[in-house]
Design a protein around this motif. Structure first.
Motif, PDB file in Angstrom:
ATOM      1  N   VAL A 146       1.001  -7.903  13.615  1.00 15.67           N
ATOM      2  CA  VAL A 146       1.106  -7.526  12.201  1.00 15.67           C
ATOM      3  C   VAL A 146       0.722  -8.731  11.347  1.00 15.67           C
ATOM      4  N   LYS A 147      -0.203  -8.507  10.422  1.00 18.79           N
ATOM      5  CA  LYS A 147      -0.591  -9.587   9.516  1.00 18.79           C
ATOM      6  C   LYS A 147       0.044  -9.339   8.150  1.00 18.79           C
ATOM      7  N   SER A 148       0.638 -10.374   7.586  1.00 14.25           N
ATOM      8  CA  SER A 148       1.125 -10.277   6.208  1.00 14.25           C
ATOM      9  C   SER A 148      -0.083 -10.179   5.279  1.00 14.25           C
ATOM     10  N   THR A 149       0.171  -9.865   4.016  1.00 12.81           N
ATOM     11  CA  THR A 149      -0.940  -9.770   3.054  1.00 12.81           C
ATOM     12  C   THR A 149      -1.691 -11.105   2.972  1.00 12.81           C
ATOM     13  N   ASP A 150      -0.967 -12.210   2.924  1.00 14.27           N
ATOM     14  CA  ASP A 150      -1.634 -13.524   2.873  1.00 14.27           C
ATOM     15  C   ASP A 150      -2.490 -13.758   4.110  1.00 14.27           C
ATOM     16  N   GLU A 151      -1.935 -13.379   5.269  1.00 13.52           N
ATOM     17  CA  GLU A 151      -2.704 -13.554   6.507  1.00 13.52           C
ATOM     18  C   GLU A 151      -3.938 -12.648   6.534  1.00 13.52           C
ATOM     19  N   GLN A 152      -3.799 -11.456   5.997  1.00 12.86           N
ATOM     20  CA  GLN A 152      -4.938 -10.527   5.940  1.00 12.86           C
ATOM     21  C   GLN A 152      -6.048 -11.119   5.061  1.00 12.86           C
ATOM     22  N   ILE A 153      -5.661 -11.670   3.924  1.00 13.48           N
ATOM     23  CA  ILE A 153      -6.650 -12.271   3.016  1.00 13.48           C
ATOM     24  C   ILE A 153      -7.349 -13.443   3.701  1.00 13.48           C
ATOM     25  N   GLU A 154      -6.548 -14.279   4.367  1.00  9.11           N
ATOM     26  CA  GLU A 154      -7.090 -15.420   5.108  1.00  9.11           C
ATOM     27  C   GLU A 154      -8.068 -14.945   6.197  1.00  9.11           C
ATOM     28  N   TYR A 155      -7.631 -13.924   6.931  1.00  9.58           N
ATOM     29  CA  TYR A 155      -8.434 -13.355   8.026  1.00  9.58           C
ATOM     30  C   TYR A 155      -9.789 -12.869   7.505  1.00  9.58           C
ATOM     31  N   VAL A 156      -9.755 -12.084   6.426  1.00 11.79           N
ATOM     32  CA  VAL A 156     -11.004 -11.524   5.899  1.00 11.79           C
ATOM     33  C   VAL A 156     -11.899 -12.632   5.344  1.00 11.79           C
ATOM     34  N   ALA A 157     -11.301 -13.583   4.625  1.00 14.81           N
ATOM     35  CA  ALA A 157     -12.097 -14.683   4.064  1.00 14.81           C
ATOM     36  C   ALA A 157     -12.779 -15.465   5.185  1.00 14.81           C
ATOM     37  N   ASP A 158     -12.056 -15.699   6.290  1.00  8.90           N
ATOM     38  CA  ASP A 158     -12.657 -16.399   7.439  1.00  8.90           C
ATOM     39  C   ASP A 158     -13.785 -15.582   8.065  1.00  8.90           C
ATOM     40  N   LEU A 159     -13.591 -14.267   8.165  1.00  3.65           N
ATOM     41  CA  LEU A 159     -14.645 -13.409   8.730  1.00  3.65           C
ATOM     42  C   LEU A 159     -15.904 -13.454   7.878  1.00  3.65           C
ATOM     43  N   VAL A 160     -15.715 -13.432   6.565  1.00  2.00           N
ATOM     44  CA  VAL A 160     -16.860 -13.476   5.649  1.00  2.00           C
ATOM     45  C   VAL A 160     -17.682 -14.729   5.921  1.00  2.00           C
ATOM     46  N   ASP A 161     -17.002 -15.862   6.108  1.00  2.00           N
ATOM     47  CA  ASP A 161     -17.723 -17.114   6.316  1.00  2.00           C
ATOM     48  C   ASP A 161     -18.289 -17.221   7.723  1.00  2.00           C
ATOM     49  N   GLU A 162     -17.495 -16.841   8.714  1.00  4.68           N
ATOM     50  CA  GLU A 162     -17.964 -16.985  10.088  1.00  4.68           C
ATOM     51  C   GLU A 162     -19.178 -16.100  10.369  1.00  4.68           C
ATOM     52  N   TYR A 163     -19.145 -14.865   9.876  1.00  2.00           N
ATOM     53  CA  TYR A 163     -20.231 -13.923  10.199  1.00  2.00           C
ATOM     54  C   TYR A 163     -21.191 -13.688   9.034  1.00  2.00           C
ATOM     55  N   ASN A 181      -3.136   0.143  -2.871  1.00  3.56           N
ATOM     56  CA  ASN A 181      -2.293  -0.149  -4.033  1.00  3.56           C
ATOM     57  C   ASN A 181      -2.271  -1.633  -4.395  1.00  3.56           C
ATOM     58  N   ASP A 182      -2.988  -2.439  -3.625  1.00  3.29           N
ATOM     59  CA  ASP A 182      -2.868  -3.890  -3.794  1.00  3.29           C
ATOM     60  C   ASP A 182      -4.017  -4.492  -4.618  1.00  3.29           C
ATOM     61  N   TYR A 183      -4.028  -4.200  -5.921  1.00  2.00           N
ATOM     62  CA  TYR A 183      -5.059  -4.773  -6.803  1.00  2.00           C
ATOM     63  C   TYR A 183      -4.996  -6.306  -6.780  1.00  2.00           C
ATOM     64  N   GLU A 184      -3.776  -6.810  -6.680  1.00  2.04           N
ATOM     65  CA  GLU A 184      -3.581  -8.267  -6.714  1.00  2.04           C
ATOM     66  C   GLU A 184      -4.229  -8.950  -5.506  1.00  2.04           C
ATOM     67  N   GLY A 185      -3.964  -8.392  -4.320  1.00  2.00           N
ATOM     68  CA  GLY A 185      -4.550  -8.943  -3.095  1.00  2.00           C
ATOM     69  C   GLY A 185      -6.073  -8.866  -3.152  1.00  2.00           C
ATOM     70  N   PHE A 186      -6.587  -7.730  -3.624  1.00  2.00           N
ATOM     71  CA  PHE A 186      -8.033  -7.577  -3.804  1.00  2.00           C
ATOM     72  C   PHE A 186      -8.568  -8.685  -4.714  1.00  2.00           C
ATOM     73  N   ALA A 187      -7.847  -8.929  -5.816  1.00  2.05           N
ATOM     74  CA  ALA A 187      -8.314  -9.924  -6.789  1.00  2.05           C
ATOM     75  C   ALA A 187      -8.345 -11.321  -6.164  1.00  2.05           C
ATOM     76  N   GLU A 188      -7.339 -11.620  -5.361  1.00  3.12           N
ATOM     77  CA  GLU A 188      -7.289 -12.943  -4.738  1.00  3.12           C
ATOM     78  C   GLU A 188      -8.465 -13.127  -3.771  1.00  3.12           C
ATOM     79  N   LEU A 189      -8.721 -12.090  -2.980  1.00  2.00           N
ATOM     80  CA  LEU A 189      -9.830 -12.171  -2.024  1.00  2.00           C
ATOM     81  C   LEU A 189     -11.176 -12.263  -2.755  1.00  2.00           C
TER      82      LEU A 189
END
Ligand code: PGA
Ligand code: ZN
Length: 399
Positions: A250-267, A279-287
């Motif tokens: 299970v990834k927390s929201t912060d971990e999910q954002i970190e995970y996706v940001a790393d994927l964007v850069d790696e690939y 429902n997470d406009y805030e998380g979307f905005a951070e990413l």
């Protein structure tokens, strides 16, 4: 004026019934269209009713407001009549499936009356000369296949293709190459609902397969091909766990954002759809703040083609692109409003199929009519190739 509207149940690509509409006009115009259907549907989508209910209700409420009353070529009036007939915000009375089938069939009848191709009727004579780049679903799982990847879609993006046709064939080549790579790795795969390979492998392995399939095809064809994702993260998000569930992890929201940001850069991903819960406009905005300068962060379940939800997203800087699915909102006019709002605010638009589809090709015309950056409509399989082949015909001026 519209002289007749008939509705029937036809098969969709999953074998489920869906609504098909025929619209006839007094001057002999004819249009036919069918509603698609989602599996990983957003919580805020317009309501799809069981087709027989949707048909009965539309016959009672909508058809009397259309026949002898409205011109098929006047899309705004057709769609306003559908809204008035329904009387709710979410088409829960006549069903978004009846509404979208009638809306699209009327557009085709309007084009037929004009003797113009649908993209020109919808986009006007002075529409742009750009063609959308097809995003091709190559590997995936989620709600579209059992025992496959957690991430719903790994999408080829032939960004350097010199023509639509070469882009369409490039995606097919990546799909074929991915199959060979999976065979070599000893994991032959079934297919998911959209025709993507659905192998029983981890997401990490799927990234390796996709990366290799894309770069091999790029070498072979000699133009740039990248890839992207539809994470459909609302399906991964579990409220009780307050996190994103990947099997045992299970990834927390912060971990999910970190995970996706790393994927964007790696690939070097060019596209990430629904990386966070709807429902997470805030998380979307951070990413978006972190990686939005180098990739498209796209809201599908987040925005559901709805101008109010898109406006909230724009206000929150939640994304930089929107997925457009006419059946999420119920009419072509509503879809156009969302596209216009997106364009005015610098958001890219991606016109999209659903996992349950028919041979209907309206979205190919919609993508060309509105100068969409991308169209997401699969890679292989008849209900997907119907749209891709129509794009090739449009580019060839052969519709
Ligand atoms: P759906 O999936 O049609 O099953 O909702 C497509 C998507 O999530 O983009
Ligand atoms: Zn999606």
């Amino acid at each position: 004026l519209i002289s007749n509207v008939s509705l029937r149940r036809v098969l969709d690509s999953r074998g489920n019934p869906t609504v098909e509409a025929d619209v006839l006009t007094e001057s002999g115009g004819f249009g036919r269209a069918a509603a698609p259907s989602g599996a990983s549907t957003g919580e805020y989508e317009a309501i799809e009713l069981p087709p027989s209910e949707a048909i009965a209700s539309a016959r009672r409420h909508a058809i009397p407001r259309l026949v002898g009353e409205v011109h098929a070529g006047n899309q705004r009036e057709v769609d306003a009549a559908l809204r008035a007939a329904d009387g709710t915000d979410d088409f829960s009375e006549i069903g978004a499936n009846s509404a979208v089938a009638i809306s699209m069939a009327a557009a085709k009848a309007g084009a037929d009356v004009l003797g113009a191709p649908l993209y020109q009727h919808l986009g006007g004579t002075f529409r742009g000369e750009n063609f959308p780049i097809p995003l091709g679903n190559v590997v995936g799982g989620g709600e579209h296949a059992k025992e496959a990847t957690h991430i719903q879609e790994f999408l080829a993006a032939p960004v350097g293709a010199p023509s639509v046709s070469e882009a369409v064939f490039a995606n097919a080549a990546v799909h074929a190459r991915a199959s060979e790579i999976l065979d070599e790795r000893g994991t032959p795969a079934a297919k998911g609902d959209e025709g993507a390979w659905a192998p029983p492998i981890s997401d990490a392995e799927a990234f390796e397969v996709m990366d290799q399939a894309v770069s091999d095809t790029e070498d072979e064809l000699g133009f740039e091909i990248r890839f992207g994702l539809d994470m459909a993260a609302a399906e991964l998000y579990d409220e009780e766990e307050d996190g994103y569930v990947y099997g045992d992890e299970v990834k927390s929201t912060d971990e999910q954002i970190e995970y996706v940001a790393d994927l964007v850069d790696e690939y070097e991903l060019v596209y990430v759809e629904d990386p966070l819960d709807e429902n997470d406009y805030e998380g979307f905005a951070e990413l978006t703040d972190r990686v939005g300068d180098r990739t498209l962060i796209c809201g599908d379940d987040l925005f559901v083609t709805n101008v109010e939800r898109l406006q909230d997203g724009i206000d929150a800087d939640a994304a930089n692109s929107i997925l457009i699915k006419p059946n999420q909102i119920g009419t072509l006019s509503d879809a156009f409003d969302a596209i216009e709002l997106a364009n005015r605010n610098g958001y890219e638009t991606i016109i999209s199929h659903r996992s349950g589809e028919t041979e209907d090709t309206t979205i190919a015309h919609l993508a060309v009519a509105t100068d969409a950056a991308f169209i997401k409509t699969g890679t292989v399989q008849g209900e997907r190739t119907a749209k891709l082949n129509e794009l090739i015909r449009i580019a060839d001026d052969a519709v």
